[in-house]
Design a protein around this motif. Structure first.
Motif, PDB file in Angstrom:
ATOM      1  N   UNK B 145       0.838  -1.205   0.000  1.00  0.00           N
ATOM      2  CA  UNK B 145       0.000   0.000   0.000  1.00  0.00           C
ATOM      3  C   UNK B 145       0.870   1.251   0.000  1.00  0.00           C
ATOM      4  N   UNK B 146       2.020   1.150   0.653  1.00  0.00           N
ATOM      5  CA  UNK B 146       2.909   2.311   0.704  1.00  0.00           C
ATOM      6  C   UNK B 146       3.376   2.718  -0.680  1.00  0.00           C
ATOM      7  N   UNK B 149       0.701   4.490  -2.364  1.00  0.00           N
ATOM      8  CA  UNK B 149       0.605   5.889  -1.949  1.00  0.00           C
ATOM      9  C   UNK B 149       1.623   6.730  -2.695  1.00  0.00           C
ATOM     10  N   UNK B 152       0.649   7.295  -6.091  1.00  0.00           N
ATOM     11  CA  UNK B 152      -0.381   8.341  -6.135  1.00  0.00           C
ATOM     12  C   UNK B 152       0.248   9.725  -6.069  1.00  0.00           C
ATOM     13  N   UNK B 153       1.168   9.884  -5.129  1.00  0.00           N
ATOM     14  CA  UNK B 153       1.779  11.203  -4.947  1.00  0.00           C
ATOM     15  C   UNK B 153       2.593  11.603  -6.174  1.00  0.00           C
ATOM     16  N   UNK B 165      -4.173  14.756 -11.670  1.00  0.00           N
ATOM     17  CA  UNK B 165      -4.747  14.373 -10.376  1.00  0.00           C
ATOM     18  C   UNK B 165      -5.737  13.232 -10.537  1.00  0.00           C
ATOM     19  N   UNK B 166      -6.519  13.313 -11.592  1.00  0.00           N
ATOM     20  CA  UNK B 166      -7.473  12.231 -11.823  1.00  0.00           C
ATOM     21  C   UNK B 166      -6.759  10.920 -12.080  1.00  0.00           C
ATOM     22  N   UNK B 169      -5.561   9.599  -8.802  1.00  0.00           N
ATOM     23  CA  UNK B 169      -6.666   9.050  -8.010  1.00  0.00           C
ATOM     24  C   UNK B 169      -7.090   7.694  -8.573  1.00  0.00           C
ATOM     25  N   UNK B 172      -4.690   5.026  -7.584  1.00  0.00           N
ATOM     26  CA  UNK B 172      -4.822   4.643  -6.177  1.00  0.00           C
ATOM     27  C   UNK B 172      -6.054   3.781  -5.966  1.00  0.00           C
ATOM     28  N   UNK B 173      -7.158   4.203  -6.549  1.00  0.00           N
ATOM     29  CA  UNK B 173      -8.403   3.473  -6.314  1.00  0.00           C
ATOM     30  C   UNK B 173      -8.345   2.084  -6.940  1.00  0.00           C
ATOM     31  N   UNK B 176      -6.370  -0.065  -4.944  1.00  0.00           N
ATOM     32  CA  UNK B 176      -7.062  -0.445  -3.711  1.00  0.00           C
ATOM     33  C   UNK B 176      -8.033  -1.592  -3.942  1.00  0.00           C
ATOM     34  N   UNK B 177      -8.588  -1.669  -5.144  1.00  0.00           N
ATOM     35  CA  UNK B 177      -9.474  -2.799  -5.431  1.00  0.00           C
ATOM     36  C   UNK B 177      -8.676  -4.086  -5.284  1.00  0.00           C
ATOM     37  N   UNK B 180      -7.741  -4.865  -1.629  1.00  0.00           N
ATOM     38  CA  UNK B 180      -8.783  -5.501  -0.825  1.00  0.00           C
ATOM     39  C   UNK B 180      -8.703  -7.008  -0.984  1.00  0.00           C
TER      40      UNK B 180
END
Lengths: 490, 632, 114
Positions: B145-146, B149, B152-153, B165-166, B169, B172-173, B176-177, B180
């Motif tokens: 996850x790090x 991140x 993302x940054x 930015x989109x 995002x 990242x999203x 994240x899927x 999970x």
């Protein structure tokens, strides 16, 4: 003794504040809250890492009815007391710049509320618990009513009546249990002592345990709040003055989860068996439901309010999974959620102070003018979306782990909050901080020393307890293990 | 050396903290020095560890730092595992990471966010090292996850641009899927084995029978995580968008290291996967589909970084194909060679973009060979390596994968070769359009063309050398070589290889090699014919395209599909839940209770007439009724 | 010697059978109730209330005597004292009402509603 001190010191300070006039009020309130924090640290240092209830104090109160002033702390209580005493100074400090009218009353109410909250967490007598539970409602009612925003009378009234009706159900449940306690001696036919209530509840047959479960769960569910008893919450959080919102979301919400742990699960294990599934189902629905709604929010404060519903849903589901991982996760997550949500609401406050806007669409580009703020905001946000090495992750992992042992599907659905949380939080961050500045945000003032101090303290808490959560886990571990055992012994 | 392993991630972390806190006050030189120095230090220690490990018999050492999470029987220490696999990845991460840091000093020199960039890069290296060093799944997840991140940054590094930015995002999203799935996999591992330490889990897993449904669930969940992080179908669309970040980021995160985390994870859990044949099939199929699918998209892209991005997706597909057919060593081998040549290609592309003053469209390039000779030469080496030109590193690793695929299933092999042909074509298309022919940009750009500074070209040259020689550690035995890598990684994959026996007749292996070379040569020739001899240019933006071309050029409308199938319905549901369910239905019920009470009260209060006589009358009547009922 | 459960000397009250007291008291009470119900003049209602009180008093004294228990008679004193106080307050209120409305009709006093 130390427990009594913890309860009554804030009350004393609150009364004292009412006698003082002028600017000094703020500082005295802060000082009192810090002293209270030091007292609680002292308690932590003296605390033995066992499952026993420590710092007990038991004296007669209403003897003829078997009601006593019985207080004490085990690991679970102590952690929540610590959370309270840690957050209250921060909340008071964070409100310094707001210059509320009649500050003496304002801070006195906050301290009074602190007293009631601590009372809730340390009560070992059913009646006393109820008294503190209701007592906590009164200061926050006035805080919201006197210093709230638009439409406050109506919203506060709804909040008050809603939570009060929940409390009445709880009172009903407690009295029913009380009636079923066995006689201590000829003069005391019944007692509100916690152990006696446990015994009484466990002695009931399954159907009656179910009724008690419903009565008590409703009260806690409204307080937390759990879907579908949540509709008072977004309005109240949005309307209340920010320190009030922080008190509500940071600490008061934990009354509900604490109630589940202390006053529901061990009391009616058969009731939990019957209705626990439904309760978890509601919690999980609430997680997804609130996360989805948070995506559609434009008001940042309201967005956080909905995200709080999602978080607390996970906590309650983890608790009801009835295993050590779930309980420990809930404990850590209660602390983390308290810290993170206070941080987020403080950020709302900072933004609102400077721009008088909370609407995501009208903000943007603050990072350009205030990178420091952007970093601190990002850390708190990451804690809130449970990134590893932040405090939020520890709790979320343990909770999902506990929930998974209950049901894999529930865990999978609850885990969707991991994704949805990232969606709405990053969206908010992007709309507020990134992009180009506009008229509203181009003159965003730098953080003041006070603001920086608060944010840095919160961020430090987020990272430190993300990397080294052992101190927290150790405090509540024996108590949680004992509780899990107790629940299993139907 | 091995007991100093905690220093490896700590050094970049210290770098991050120093640059992050004091970046504004430090000079650019110092920031660059700290940024590169911390990674170099980590590299030196990693090299020490590597050599110590090759020299000693004990191949798996756990270094425990402090207890992290514990609850009931769950106990997760913060500890590191040093074994051949992790030490190899350490070298790749710190080595390539260091070169890219050095390159960035030149590339980002004029950017106002210079210090911030290095802070993020160092943080990324820290998390990546945690990922490969962790001795249990949760530490891996922390790194996992790090790096997400940091990705993302860094994708959103130029945060004023909404599109960037989109993209950040989205990355990242989507990650994240996958995360999970990974997280649920970890929890299922804990529930099944009562531990999440690699050592305990793999020990116990050996006792499971092949095809055990629990293992299948675990591995499928883990694979979901890998899909997200390593950009496989269906979660690959974030990677091309991630090219919004600065080019060194694309090289480091989105080509060489982070995206290979999924391969690392599966290679690490090889025993679990070997025992789940169903998952293995899924992995292989997803891998080969992604390899082909991304390669077709790569055929028609005109953005130099987008081509490389799709090529990365495609190469990652090859690695998953290798994993799926049980060629763990092959996959790791390809990770390594790919790290070299893809980092090289991206950095080369960065150098091109630098020279072109930010232009990324290959239609506006051409003939750059004479302006930027070093970049040209190194880029050519990278291209040859990726297409698998004999002797270059990509040749050996790709050959190993294809040979294993052939053994497993001929169709997989065929599709793999087909993908390789497309790879060859689009890479040479890219090379020809960029460096050959005549310059097609504006005269302004032409004026400005220049070779990049030393800090950029030296890493290119080092990577170019590595791209050539990197393959020599894994020369197949048919060519009379010795597979050092297989030897080295044996302790890690031992238990799996016992169950998956490979032996292909030497002759077949040689024939396969020959076929691959022939196909590659044909593809090169076709590209040469199209872009050099016929001087064809890709269609301009406004031109009509044939439907098939359009389909590929628009990336099969996958982004639009996701937007319409997921994002918009989600928004719709969100608004619906908010406006209708929450505000109207649930709150309506709550308020309804209040309204009912109000209404009833308003009716009942009419009884209060104010007429005292009436009250008394009611009272008397009531008393009489009560008395009567009592008497009854 | 008849009556007097505990063998006390028969008092004057006990010369009349208890049923007559009951009858009288019921009649008085009913008159009082009807008076309160049907009369509109406040003074008369007031007097009807007194009548009801005294019906109760009568009964209390009678039972007290028959049961040889003085508590009942003590109660009567209390009731008389309270009734006196009540009259004082009640008449004062009536005076005020009369001054305001120029009437002692209680149907005028219907403002306390809804």
């Amino acid at each position: 003794m130390i427990t009594i001190l913890l309860i009554f010191f804030p009350l004393l300070a609150a009364l004292l504040l009412l006698l003082i006039k002028g600017e000094q009020v703020k500082n005295i309130a802060l000082g009192a809250a810090i002293i209270e924090f030091v007292i609680s640290i002292f308690a932590v240092m003296q605390f033995q890492h066992t499952a026993d209830v420590q710092f007990q104090m038991n004296c007669n109160w209403i003897n003829s009815l078997g009601i006593s002033f019985h207080v004490g702390m085990d690991g679970i209580s102590l952690l929540l007391v610590l959370l309270t005493t840690f957050l209250v100074p921060i909340i008071i400090f964070s409100s310094f710049k707001n210059n509320y009218k009649n500050p003496a009353l304002f801070y006195s109410l906050i301290l009074a509320m602190q007293m009631a909250l601590i009372g809730v967490f340390v009560s070992l007598d059913g009646f006393l618990f109820y008294v503190f539970w209701e007592l906590a409602l009164i200061p926050i009612y006035f805080i919201c009513l006197l210093w709230g925003g638009e439409n406050r009378a109506k919203i506060t009234f709804k909040f008050f009546v809603y939570t009060l009706s929940g409390s009445l159900l709880m009172l009903l449940g407690l009295i029913y249990l009380y009636q079923n306690t066995t006689a201590v001696d000829a003069e005391h036919l019944h007692t509100f002592n916690i152990d006696a209530l446990y015994k009484a509840g466990r002695g009931l047959d399954a159907a009656h345990q179910g009724y008690v479960f419903i009565a008590l769960f409703m009260a806690f569910a409204i307080k937390m709040p759990i879907f579908p008893f949540h509709t008072w919450q977004p309005d109240t959080y949005t309307t209340a003055p920010t320190p009030g919102t922080m008190m509500l979301s940071g600490i008061m919400l934990k009354m509900g989860t604490y109630g589940l742990i202390r006053w529901l699960l061990p009391v009616v294990p058969l009731g939990v068996e019957q209705w626990g599934h439904l309760a978890i189902l509601l919690s999980v629905i609430g997680i997804i439901y609130a996360s989805c709604i948070a995506i559609a929010q434009h008001d940042f404060k309201r967005l956080i309010a909905y995200s709080s519903i999602a978080h607390v849903g996970l906590i309650s589901a983890g608790i009801l999974a009835l295993n050590v991982q779930g309980l420990q996760g809930a404990m850590v997550q209660m602390i983390s959620h308290g810290v993170n949500v206070v941080g987020l609401f403080f950020i709302v406050d900072i933004i609102q102070q400077r721009t008088s806007k909370r609407d995501l669409e009208s903000l943007g580009g603050i990072r350009n003018v205030n990178p420091q703020f952007a970093v601190l905001f990002l850390i708190i946000l990451l804690g809130s979306v449970a990134l590893p090495l932040t405090n939020g992750f520890i709790g979320e992992f343990l909770l999902l782990n506990g929930l998974y042992q209950y049901s894999a599907w529930f865990a999978a659905f609850a885990g969707l909050s991991v994704i949805l949380g990232a969606v709405y939080m990053l969206r908010a961050y992007q709309k507020i901080m990134l992009g180009h500045t506009n008229d509203v945000t181009s003159s965003f003032a730098p953080l003041s020393g006070n603001e920086k101090t608060i944010l840095v303290i919160l961020c430090a808490a987020i990272i430190v307890f993300g990397i080294y959560p052992k101190p927290l886990l150790d405090i509540s571990e024996p108590a949680a293990a004992k509780l899990a055992e107790l629940i299993k012994l139907k | 050396m091995i007991n100093l392993v905690w220093l490896v991630p700590l050094l970049p972390l210290i770098g991050f903290v120093i640059i992050g806190l004091f970046g504004k006050q430090l000079s650019k030189g110092l920031v660059g020095f700290i940024g590169c120095g911390s990674v170099l230090g980590a590299f030196i220690i990693a090299a020490g560890i590597f050599f110590q490990l090759t020299g000693q018999a004990e191949k798996s050492i756990t270094v425990e730092l402090f207890p992290w999470i514990s609850a009931g029987k769950l106990s997760v220490p913060f500890s590191f595992l040093v074994d051949p696999l992790s030490s190899l990845f350490l070298l790749i991460v710190t080595g390539v990471g260091f070169l890219i840091h050095v390159y960035s000093v030149g590339y980002m020199h004029d950017d106002e966010g210079f210090a911030r960039f290095f802070a993020y890069l160092n943080l990324f290296i820290f998390f990546m090292l945690l990922l490969v060093l962790g001795s249990n799944y949760l530490i891996m997840f922390v790194g996992w996850e790090g790096v997400g991140l940091c990705s993302y940054l860094l994708i959103g590094f130029w945060f004023k641009n909404t599109a960037y930015n989109n993209a950040a995002k989205k990355a990242f999203v989507m990650n994240r899927i996958g995360d999970l799935g990974f997280l649920l996999g970890i929890i299922l591992i804990f529930v099944t084995f009562g531990s999440i330490g690699y050592h305990d889990v793999f020990m116990m897993a050996k006792n499971f029978s092949s095809g055990n449904p629990v293992l299948t669930s675990i591995t499928l969940l883990l694979f979901v995580g890998a899909i997200g992080k390593s950009a496989q179908i269906p979660l690959f669309t974030w990677l091309p968008d991630a090219m919004a970040g600065p080019t060194p980021v694309s090289a480091l995160i989105h080509a060489a290291t982070m995206v290979t985390a999924g391969i690392y994870m599966i290679a690490r859990s090889n025993i679990l996967f070997t025992l789940s044949p169903i998952t293995m099939e899924v992995v292989a199929i997803v891998g080969v589909c992604t390899a082909l699918f991304a390669a077709t998209i790569g055929l028609a892209q005109n953005d130099i970084k987008k081509v490389l991005a799709y090529s990365t997706v495609s190469q990652l597909g090859y690695m998953f194909l290798a994993l799926g057919v049980g060629a763990y060593t092959g996959a790791v081998f390809h990770v390594m060679t790919h790290a070299f040549f893809k980092a090289l290609l991206f950095l080369g592309a960065g150098s091109v973009i630098h020279a072109m003053s930010g232009e990324q469209d290959i239609r506006k390039m051409g003939g750059l060979k004479k302006y930027i000779p070093v970049t040209h030469l190194t880029f050519l080496i990278g291209t040859l390596a990726i297409v698998g030109f004999p002797g270059f590193s990509g040749f050996f690793s790709k050959d190993e994968i294809l040979a294993n695929a052939f053994e497993h299933n001929k169709l997989l092999w065929f599709l793999g070769v087909l993908g390789a042909a497309m790879t060859t074509f689009y890479m040479f298309r890219l090379y020809f359009l960029t460096f050959k022919g005549s310059f097609r940009g504006t005269s302004d750009q032409e004026h400005h063309l220049h070779e990049s500074p030393k800090s950029m070209t030296v890493p290119l040259m080092i990577l170019a050398v590595l791209s050539i020689v990197g393959g020599f550690i894994g020369i197949p035995e048919v060519l009379g070589g010795k597979h050092f890598l297989e030897e080295f990684l044996k302790p890690v994959f031992e238990d799996s290889t016992l169950r998956l026996i490979h032996h292909l007749p030497e002759q077949t292996e040689l024939i396969l090699m020959g076929v691959a070379i022939t196909v590659m040569a044909a593809a090169i020739y076709y590209a040469y014919k199209t872009y050099i001899v016929n001087q064809t240019l890709p269609a301009a933006e406004e031109e009509e395209l044939t439907p098939l071309h359009q389909l590929v050029y628009k990336k099969y409308w996958i982004d639009e599909l996701y937007d319409n199938a997921i994002t918009q319905p989600l928004n719709f549901i969100s608004h619906g839940l908010h406006k209708v369910v929450d505000n109207q239905l649930i709150d309506g019920i709550v308020n309804g209770v209040g309204t009912v009470v109000n209404w009833t009260s308003s009716k009942i209060r009419l009884l209060q007439t104010g007429n005292i006589g009436f009250y008394v009358f009611v009272m008397v009547i009531s008393i009489v009724i009560i008395l009567f009922t009592r008497m009854m | 010697m008849r009556g007097g459960w505990r063998g006390n000397k028969m008092s004057a009250i006990q010369t009349i059978p208890i049923n007559w007291y009951l009858l009288l008291s019921t009649v008085l009470f009913t008159i009082g109730v009807l008076g309160v119900l049907f009369r509109r003049n406040a003074i008369i209602i007031f007097m009807s209330i007194e009548l009801m009180l005294n019906a109760v008093n009568l009964l209390l004294v009678a039972f007290s005597s028959y049961l040889s228990d003085s508590k009942g008679q003590v109660f009567v004193f209390f009731i008389m004292a309270v009734a006196a106080a009540e009259v004082a307050v009640g008449l004062a209120i009536l005076m005020m009402v009369y001054r305001n409305t120029k009437s002692s009709d209680i149907n005028m006093l219907n403002k306390l509603k809804w």
